[in-house]
Design a protein around this motif. Structure first.
Motif, PDB file in Angstrom:
ATOM      1  N   ARG A 539       0.819  -1.215   0.000  1.00  0.00           N
ATOM      2  CA  ARG A 539       0.000   0.000   0.000  1.00  0.00           C
ATOM      3  C   ARG A 539       0.854   1.266   0.000  1.00  0.00           C
ATOM      4  NH1 ARG A 539      -2.996  -2.868   4.111  1.00  0.00           N
ATOM      5  NH2 ARG A 539      -4.953  -3.692   3.288  1.00  0.00           N
ATOM      6  N   ARG A 540       2.106   1.143   0.429  1.00  0.00           N
ATOM      7  CA  ARG A 540       2.983   2.323   0.496  1.00  0.00           C
ATOM      8  C   ARG A 540       4.366   1.956  -0.032  1.00  0.00           C
ATOM      9  NH1 ARG A 540       1.014   6.633   3.189  1.00  0.00           N
ATOM     10  NH2 ARG A 540      -0.908   6.289   4.364  1.00  0.00           N
ATOM     11  N   ASP A 541       5.066   2.985  -0.569  1.00  0.00           N
ATOM     12  CA  ASP A 541       6.415   2.752  -1.054  1.00  0.00           C
ATOM     13  C   ASP A 541       7.407   2.926   0.088  1.00  0.00           C
ATOM     14  OD1 ASP A 541       6.677   5.478  -0.629  1.00  0.00           O
ATOM     15  OD2 ASP A 541       6.657   6.002  -2.750  1.00  0.00           O
ATOM     16  N   VAL A 542       8.708   2.859  -0.226  1.00  0.00           N
ATOM     17  CA  VAL A 542       9.730   2.914   0.819  1.00  0.00           C
ATOM     18  C   VAL A 542       9.771   4.270   1.512  1.00  0.00           C
ATOM     19  CG1 VAL A 542      11.192   1.141  -0.193  1.00  0.00           C
ATOM     20  CG2 VAL A 542      11.454   3.504  -0.951  1.00  0.00           C
ATOM     21  N   ALA A 543       9.281   5.311   0.854  1.00  0.00           N
ATOM     22  CA  ALA A 543       9.246   6.644   1.450  1.00  0.00           C
ATOM     23  C   ALA A 543       7.960   6.899   2.225  1.00  0.00           C
ATOM     24  CB  ALA A 543       9.426   7.712   0.370  1.00  0.00           C
ATOM     25  N   GLY A 544       7.045   5.940   2.243  1.00  0.00           N
ATOM     26  CA  GLY A 544       5.793   6.102   2.975  1.00  0.00           C
ATOM     27  C   GLY A 544       4.659   6.694   2.159  1.00  0.00           C
ATOM     28  N   ALA A 545       4.914   7.006   0.884  1.00  0.00           N
ATOM     29  CA  ALA A 545       3.855   7.576   0.041  1.00  0.00           C
ATOM     30  C   ALA A 545       2.869   6.479  -0.361  1.00  0.00           C
ATOM     31  CB  ALA A 545       4.464   8.217  -1.204  1.00  0.00           C
ATOM     32  N   PRO A 546       1.571   6.805  -0.400  1.00  0.00           N
ATOM     33  CA  PRO A 546       0.574   5.773  -0.755  1.00  0.00           C
ATOM     34  C   PRO A 546       0.709   5.339  -2.209  1.00  0.00           C
ATOM     35  CG  PRO A 546      -0.461   7.947  -0.555  1.00  0.00           C
ATOM     36  CD  PRO A 546       0.949   8.104  -0.075  1.00  0.00           C
ATOM     37  N   LEU A 547       0.442   4.064  -2.455  1.00  0.00           N
ATOM     38  CA  LEU A 547       0.480   3.488  -3.793  1.00  0.00           C
ATOM     39  C   LEU A 547      -0.918   3.020  -4.174  1.00  0.00           C
ATOM     40  CD1 LEU A 547       3.712   1.307  -3.510  1.00  0.00           C
ATOM     41  CD2 LEU A 547       3.470   3.426  -4.800  1.00  0.00           C
ATOM     42  N   LEU A 548      -1.378   3.436  -5.334  1.00  0.00           N
ATOM     43  CA  LEU A 548      -2.684   2.996  -5.815  1.00  0.00           C
ATOM     44  C   LEU A 548      -2.590   1.570  -6.351  1.00  0.00           C
ATOM     45  CD1 LEU A 548      -3.807   6.206  -7.733  1.00  0.00           C
ATOM     46  CD2 LEU A 548      -4.538   5.468  -5.459  1.00  0.00           C
ATOM     47  N   PRO A 549      -3.696   0.827  -6.351  1.00  0.00           N
ATOM     48  CA  PRO A 549      -3.662  -0.518  -6.920  1.00  0.00           C
ATOM     49  C   PRO A 549      -3.314  -0.472  -8.410  1.00  0.00           C
ATOM     50  CG  PRO A 549      -5.661  -0.190  -5.612  1.00  0.00           C
ATOM     51  CD  PRO A 549      -5.014   1.151  -5.748  1.00  0.00           C
ATOM     52  N   SER A 550      -2.563  -1.445  -8.856  1.00  0.00           N
ATOM     53  CA  SER A 550      -2.249  -1.573 -10.276  1.00  0.00           C
ATOM     54  C   SER A 550      -3.526  -1.871 -11.058  1.00  0.00           C
ATOM     55  CB  SER A 550      -1.239  -2.710 -10.460  1.00  0.00           C
ATOM     56  OG  SER A 550      -1.223  -3.156 -11.784  1.00  0.00           O
ATOM     57  N   PRO A 551      -3.624  -1.454 -12.312  1.00  0.00           N
ATOM     58  CA  PRO A 551      -4.792  -1.851 -13.129  1.00  0.00           C
ATOM     59  C   PRO A 551      -4.901  -3.368 -13.255  1.00  0.00           C
ATOM     60  CG  PRO A 551      -3.081  -0.782 -14.467  1.00  0.00           C
ATOM     61  CD  PRO A 551      -2.729  -0.549 -13.048  1.00  0.00           C
ATOM     62  N   PHE A 552      -3.777  -4.085 -13.158  1.00  0.00           N
ATOM     63  CA  PHE A 552      -3.823  -5.548 -13.225  1.00  0.00           C
ATOM     64  C   PHE A 552      -4.497  -6.115 -11.973  1.00  0.00           C
ATOM     65  CE2 PHE A 552       0.433  -4.874 -15.552  1.00  0.00           C
ATOM     66  CZ  PHE A 552      -0.237  -4.468 -16.692  1.00  0.00           C
ATOM     67  N   TRP A 553      -4.308  -5.449 -10.840  1.00  0.00           N
ATOM     68  CA  TRP A 553      -4.957  -5.872  -9.601  1.00  0.00           C
ATOM     69  C   TRP A 553      -6.479  -5.781  -9.749  1.00  0.00           C
ATOM     70  CZ3 TRP A 553      -3.351  -7.907  -4.970  1.00  0.00           C
ATOM     71  CH2 TRP A 553      -4.223  -7.821  -3.896  1.00  0.00           C
ATOM     72  N   GLU A 554      -6.913  -4.700 -10.387  1.00  0.00           N
ATOM     73  CA  GLU A 554      -8.351  -4.508 -10.568  1.00  0.00           C
ATOM     74  C   GLU A 554      -8.924  -5.471 -11.600  1.00  0.00           C
ATOM     75  OE1 GLU A 554      -9.795  -2.583  -8.604  1.00  0.00           O
ATOM     76  OE2 GLU A 554      -8.224  -1.256  -7.848  1.00  0.00           O
ATOM     77  N   GLN A 555      -8.105  -5.926 -12.559  1.00  0.00           N
ATOM     78  CA  GLN A 555      -8.596  -6.806 -13.623  1.00  0.00           C
ATOM     79  C   GLN A 555      -8.756  -8.256 -13.168  1.00  0.00           C
ATOM     80  OE1 GLN A 555      -5.840  -6.333 -16.832  1.00  0.00           O
ATOM     81  NE2 GLN A 555      -6.267  -4.147 -17.067  1.00  0.00           N
ATOM     82  N   LEU A 556      -8.136  -8.607 -12.031  1.00  0.00           N
ATOM     83  CA  LEU A 556      -8.181  -9.995 -11.591  1.00  0.00           C
ATOM     84  C   LEU A 556      -9.538 -10.364 -11.030  1.00  0.00           C
ATOM     85  CD1 LEU A 556      -4.746 -10.447  -9.816  1.00  0.00           C
ATOM     86  CD2 LEU A 556      -5.520 -11.624 -11.872  1.00  0.00           C
ATOM     87  N   ALA A 557      -9.898 -11.624 -11.178  1.00  0.00           N
ATOM     88  CA  ALA A 557     -11.123 -12.131 -10.566  1.00  0.00           C
ATOM     89  C   ALA A 557     -10.948 -12.192  -9.057  1.00  0.00           C
ATOM     90  CB  ALA A 557     -11.431 -13.528 -11.120  1.00  0.00           C
ATOM     91  N   ARG A 558     -12.044 -12.450  -8.381  1.00  0.00           N
ATOM     92  CA  ARG A 558     -11.985 -12.589  -6.935  1.00  0.00           C
ATOM     93  C   ARG A 558     -11.217 -13.854  -6.573  1.00  0.00           C
ATOM     94  NH1 ARG A 558     -17.633 -12.664  -4.320  1.00  0.00           N
ATOM     95  NH2 ARG A 558     -16.303 -12.947  -2.503  1.00  0.00           N
ATOM     96  N   GLY A 559     -10.524 -13.772  -5.456  1.00  0.00           N
ATOM     97  CA  GLY A 559      -9.791 -14.935  -4.976  1.00  0.00           C
ATOM     98  C   GLY A 559      -9.934 -15.067  -3.477  1.00  0.00           C
ATOM     99  N   THR A 560      -9.352 -16.093  -2.925  1.00  0.00           N
ATOM    100  CA  THR A 560      -9.401 -16.313  -1.484  1.00  0.00           C
ATOM    101  C   THR A 560      -8.387 -15.400  -0.805  1.00  0.00           C
ATOM    102  OG1 THR A 560      -9.929 -18.615  -1.906  1.00  0.00           O
ATOM    103  CG2 THR A 560      -9.221 -18.051   0.329  1.00  0.00           C
ATOM    104  N   PRO A 561      -8.776 -14.658   0.239  1.00  0.00           N
ATOM    105  CA  PRO A 561      -7.794 -13.839   0.960  1.00  0.00           C
ATOM    106  C   PRO A 561      -6.681 -14.717   1.535  1.00  0.00           C
ATOM    107  CG  PRO A 561     -10.029 -13.248   1.599  1.00  0.00           C
ATOM    108  CD  PRO A 561     -10.135 -14.504   0.789  1.00  0.00           C
ATOM    109  N   LEU A 562      -5.482 -14.197   1.522  1.00  0.00           N
ATOM    110  CA  LEU A 562      -4.338 -14.934   2.039  1.00  0.00           C
ATOM    111  C   LEU A 562      -4.417 -14.967   3.560  1.00  0.00           C
ATOM    112  CD1 LEU A 562      -1.917 -16.313   0.731  1.00  0.00           C
ATOM    113  CD2 LEU A 562      -0.597 -14.258   1.170  1.00  0.00           C
ATOM    114  N   ASP A 563      -4.503 -16.173   4.134  1.00  0.00           N
ATOM    115  CA  ASP A 563      -4.609 -16.303   5.584  1.00  0.00           C
ATOM    116  C   ASP A 563      -3.310 -15.875   6.240  1.00  0.00           C
ATOM    117  OD1 ASP A 563      -7.128 -17.352   5.252  1.00  0.00           O
ATOM    118  OD2 ASP A 563      -6.383 -19.416   5.119  1.00  0.00           O
TER     119      ASP A 563
END
Length: 856
Positions: A539-563
């Motif tokens: 969610r954040r880069d090494v400087a602490g700035a927020p990172l938006l989700p990649s368009p590829f992240w939005e294109q993916l189908a739903r999956g199981t959350p990582l436990d």
């Protein structure tokens, strides 16, 4: 046998591979994107064909025609010679500017991959900048043709232009797209009856579709292939952005890159313990250099073997940066900044370096003699020899103590041995610039594996994953700017220029076209997963700035959350706070809902027994600024470094002023007291001296000398003061307080208690420096006292607590009682008097001010 070349098109890699296997005959060659992909694909084929990459095919054709590979160092020297020799317009003043060579080299590589001819480029070049680029590309192409040499980027382009190019009967699989040079080569080299697969279908990347259209235009016969998904990668691509969760797809978001790496490697460790071979697990990152250091550190902690094909240039290592700093010092004429960077490099052990840099920072003189006449050997004479320049590098390493470090650092030892093997050895006379250029070329040309183990979990970039399959695949960094990688216009040929060229049929891909490459690479990563696909993002880069989700992240189908996985190492289990998990965490949530104050909301359970602690006026003053800051610094040990420096400064000044045997003895006493106090602080783990301690100690002693000289010139004499704990009754409670009287000023037989302070005020403190002085005078059983600045020796306050100023003592006692009462009740919630003090608070990162703040 068919008389045409077949292009198998379909949305899913699994059915495409099945269709390709049906067309494979014993005489066919298998062409893949990388060597490892051939091994992976061959497992699914009944036959065992000969395996080649497209690059190997191109290089083989060039070698057969008498060409030889141009190494990176040779390529750089050739391009620099062309920059120096050609008549240029726009680039005339930029020939030797740092970065010009790499920018031009990258652009020529783009032209080669786009299969652009020099004549076509010269025909569309309009502005002086474009004409310079065309001249350089034409000259470089002509030089390669004349010398029969080719570089890594231009192998396919040059092979496709050979007049005698032998054909091959082959099948090609695993490619996500082809650039123009690859399209030209594969169309020429593959014989009729050959076949190639491309994952072109619904949802495919634009670059993949463009490649398919170009091959069809070149005479390939398209055949549509459909089939059921057979792997989790196929299922993910078939699902698209559907709402139905895909079995085997797992997603997770993490706070930052380090947390992301830890989360993924925890899963990897669990899969290894379940029996998955390490060779069947892949960790894919868009840019290996961004992740490899963190991956290596966490993998070492978890005892996970990692294997990467990433080659790091020697220039990217600490040793390479040291030698580069020496080269930069030469080219800058031994400027102050360049010499400072060299002599204060962390790898060098030259103790006077930091102190000399501090002494010279106002004048900033050029030349080595300003630093030390004994360092003149660092400069390579002109003229010289390449062997002599290499000898100076060896002497630099020995003089700086690098071989001693090599005894305990195997990685550094490997780097030093590699550097020494590749340093130039020529004994022929040459100019200084040529000798230094040979050293610089060695730094750029020598590469080393970033992660080297016999076998292990694969760390790959998307190009290395094309055509391969693994049981478990983790794709990291699906945040904007990481994957897809952030791209910008080329400084010499921007998107507008490329669009104008494209209108004249000279196609050089721009930023928009390259975005399609990123999409194609991502789909190649997804296709590599056979049983389990894990996708993560920070969610954040090494400087602490927020990172938006990649368009590829939005294109993916739903999956199981990582436990949440089990902790990966003993260190993590040691630092994990069990009070924030399980039933205790649920109890905290319930307490918050009932508005019950707990330890985590700034209330100490059962209050705080103030009578069992020996207090100092310094920490009581800190509590008067903000009780939470006192709690964090004094009880949790989150010590503010500036308070440590103030402590060391008071110690040194006090020791110097109490020694009346002359300045030399005073400074010796100050130095000894400073070292003893630093040792005590380091032993109690409240502070670490660090690499700058030697320079900071000299700086502190310089301030002590100034204060001592000023007070001695005034004829003032001081002696030691006894500071014993005293029992005070404060607001009905008995406190043990160690009042701070640093020394006493001697006026005949009369002794004036003296407190050493850094300034007249402490922002936000209810217990002011005047109050602290009044309480110190009371503790010393005296009627008057003073405070003296440790910065310049000025007298800050004088106070007589039995005279007109006795009300100061009453105010101090009142403020002290209020602070003690609040702490005794257990209330350590944030309580700053002035909001502005929060901006410079050293514990601001762990404070929930604004959520839990209370009134004064």
């Amino acid at each position: 046998m068919t008389t045409h070349k077949t292009l198998l098109l379909g949305p899913l890699p699994g059915p495409l591979l099945t269709a390709l296997a049906a067309r494979l005959t014993p005489d066919m060659t298998l062409i893949v994107p990388n060597v490892q992909a051939g091994t992976s694909v061959a497992r699914y084929l009944a036959l065992r064909p000969r395996i080649l990459t497209l690059t190997q095919l191109a290089r083989s054709a060039l070698r057969r025609d008498g060409w030889s590979l141009l190494r990176p160092g040779e390529r750089d020297r050739m391009m620099q010679a062309l920059l120096d020799e050609l008549q240029l317009e726009y680039l005339d003043g930029l020939r030797r500017r740092p970065g010009t060579l790499s920018v031009v080299a990258g652009l020529i590589g783009e032209f080669q991959r786009a299969n652009v001819t020099p004549a076509a480029l010269q025909a569309v070049a309009g502005s002086p900048r474009e004409r310079d680029v065309a001249r350089l590309y034409g000259a470089y192409h002509s030089k390669c043709q004349a010398d029969r040499r080719y570089d890594a980027a231009g192998a396919e382009h040059l092979a496709a232009s050979l007049s005698d190019l032998p054909g091959v009967h082959a099948v090609a699989h695993g490619f996500a797209y082809l650039d123009a040079a690859q399209q030209a080569l594969i169309s020429r080299v593959l014989l009729p009856g050959s076949a190639m697969t491309l994952p072109a279908g619904p949802g495919a990347a634009s670059r993949t579709l463009d490649t398919a259209a170009a091959l069809v235009s070149a005479g390939w016969a398209p055949v549509q292939v459909n089939g059921a998904p057979s792997t989790v990668g196929d299922r993910v691509m078939a699902a698209g952005q559907g709402e139905v969760a895909v079995v085997g797809l797992r997603r997770a978001e993490y706070a930052d890159l380090t947390a992301e790496v830890r989360g993924v490697l925890q899963v990897v460790r669990d899969r290894l313990e379940e029996g998955v071979p390490p060779e069947e697990i892949a960790v894919i990152v868009r840019t290996e250099a961004r992740y490899v250091e963190t991956l290596a550190d966490v993998a070492a902690e978890y005892r996970i073997p990692l294997l990467s094909g990433l080659q790091r240039s020697l220039l990217d290592t600490g040793l390479g940066r040291l030698v580069q700093a020496w080269l930069t010092a030469h080219t800058s004429g031994w400027s102050y900044a360049a010499v400072r960077a060299l002599l204060t490099d962390p790898l060098l052990e030259w103790p006077p370096g930091l102190e000399r840099a501090r002494q010279l920072r106002t004048r900033r003189p050029a030349g080595l003699s300003a630093w030390d006449d004994d360092l003149l050997w660092l400069a390579v004479p002109d003229p010289t020899t390449r062997a002599q320049a290499a000898g100076v590098v060896r002497r630099l390493l020995t003089w700086g103590g690098v071989p001693i470090r090599c005894r305990v650092d195997p990685e550094l030892n490997r780097l030093v041995a590699t550097l020494l093997r590749h340093l130039p050895q020529g004994a022929a006379p040459c100019e200084q610039g040529a000798a230094l250029g040979s050293v610089a070329a060695a730094l750029r040309a020598v590469t080393l594996p970033a992660l080297l183990t016999p076998s292990g979990v694969r760390v790959l970039n998307p190009l290395g994953a094309l055509g391969r399959q693994f049981r478990v695949v983790a794709v990291l960094g699906l945040s904007s700017g990481i994957f897809p990688a952030r791209r910008s216009d080329h400084p010499l040929v921007d998107a507008t220029t490329r669009a104008r060229w494209a209108a004249q049929e000279v196609i050089v891909p721009d930023v928009t076209a390259l975005a399609g490459v990123e999409h194609a690479l991502f789909r190649g990563c997804v296709a590599a997963a056979r049983d389990e696909l894990i996708v993560t993002r920070p969610r954040r880069d090494v400087a602490g700035a927020p990172l938006l989700p990649s368009p590829f992240w939005e294109q993916l189908a739903r999956g199981t959350p990582l436990d949440r996985c089990r902790l990966g190492s003993a260190l993590e289990r040691e630092v994990e706070c069990p009070g924030l998990r399980g039933q205790v965490g649920a109890a905290l949530d319930a307490a918050r809902s009932r508005r019950v104050l707990t330890l985590h909301s700034g209330m100490l359970p059962g209050g705080f027994d103030v009578a069992t602690r020996t207090w100092t006026l310094q920490e009581l003053q800190l509590a008067s600024i903000c009780r939470y800051r006192w709690y964090a610094e004094s009880l949790l040990g989150l010590t503010d470094p500036e308070r440590v420096w103030a402590d060391l400064q008071r110690t040194a000044v006090g020791a110097a002023l109490c020694t009346g045997d002359g300045q030399a003895q005073a400074m010796g006493a100050a130095d000894s007291a400073l070292e003893r106090r630093a040792h005590t602080l380091a032993r109690t783990r409240h502070w670490r001296p660090g690499r700058l301690w030697a320079a900071r100690r000299l700086e502190l002693l310089g301030g002590v000398r100034m204060v001592y000289e000023r007070l001695s010139a005034q004829g003032r004499q001081f002696g030691n003061a006894r500071s014993l704990p005293a029992r005070w009754a404060v607001g009905g409670r008995m406190l043990t307080v160690r009042a701070r009287v640093d020394l006493v000023e001697l006026h005949g037989r009369r002794q004036v208690p003296t407190v050493l302070l850094r300034g007249e005020t402490v922002p936000g403190a209810r217990l002011t420096p005047g109050h602290v002085l009044a309480l110190s005078v009371q503790a010393a059983r005296a009627s008057a006292g003073q405070s003296v600045s440790v910065v310049n020796g000025d007298t800050l306050h004088t106070l007589n607590i039995v005279g007109p100023q006795k009300k100061v003592l009453a105010e101090a006692q009142e403020q002290l009682a209020a602070v003690v009462e609040a702490i005794a009740s257990g209330d350590v919630r944030p309580s700053p008097v002035q909001p502005r003090v929060c901006g410079s608070c050293p514990v601001r990162a762990v404070c929930r001010v604004g959520q839990l703040a209370v009134s004064a």
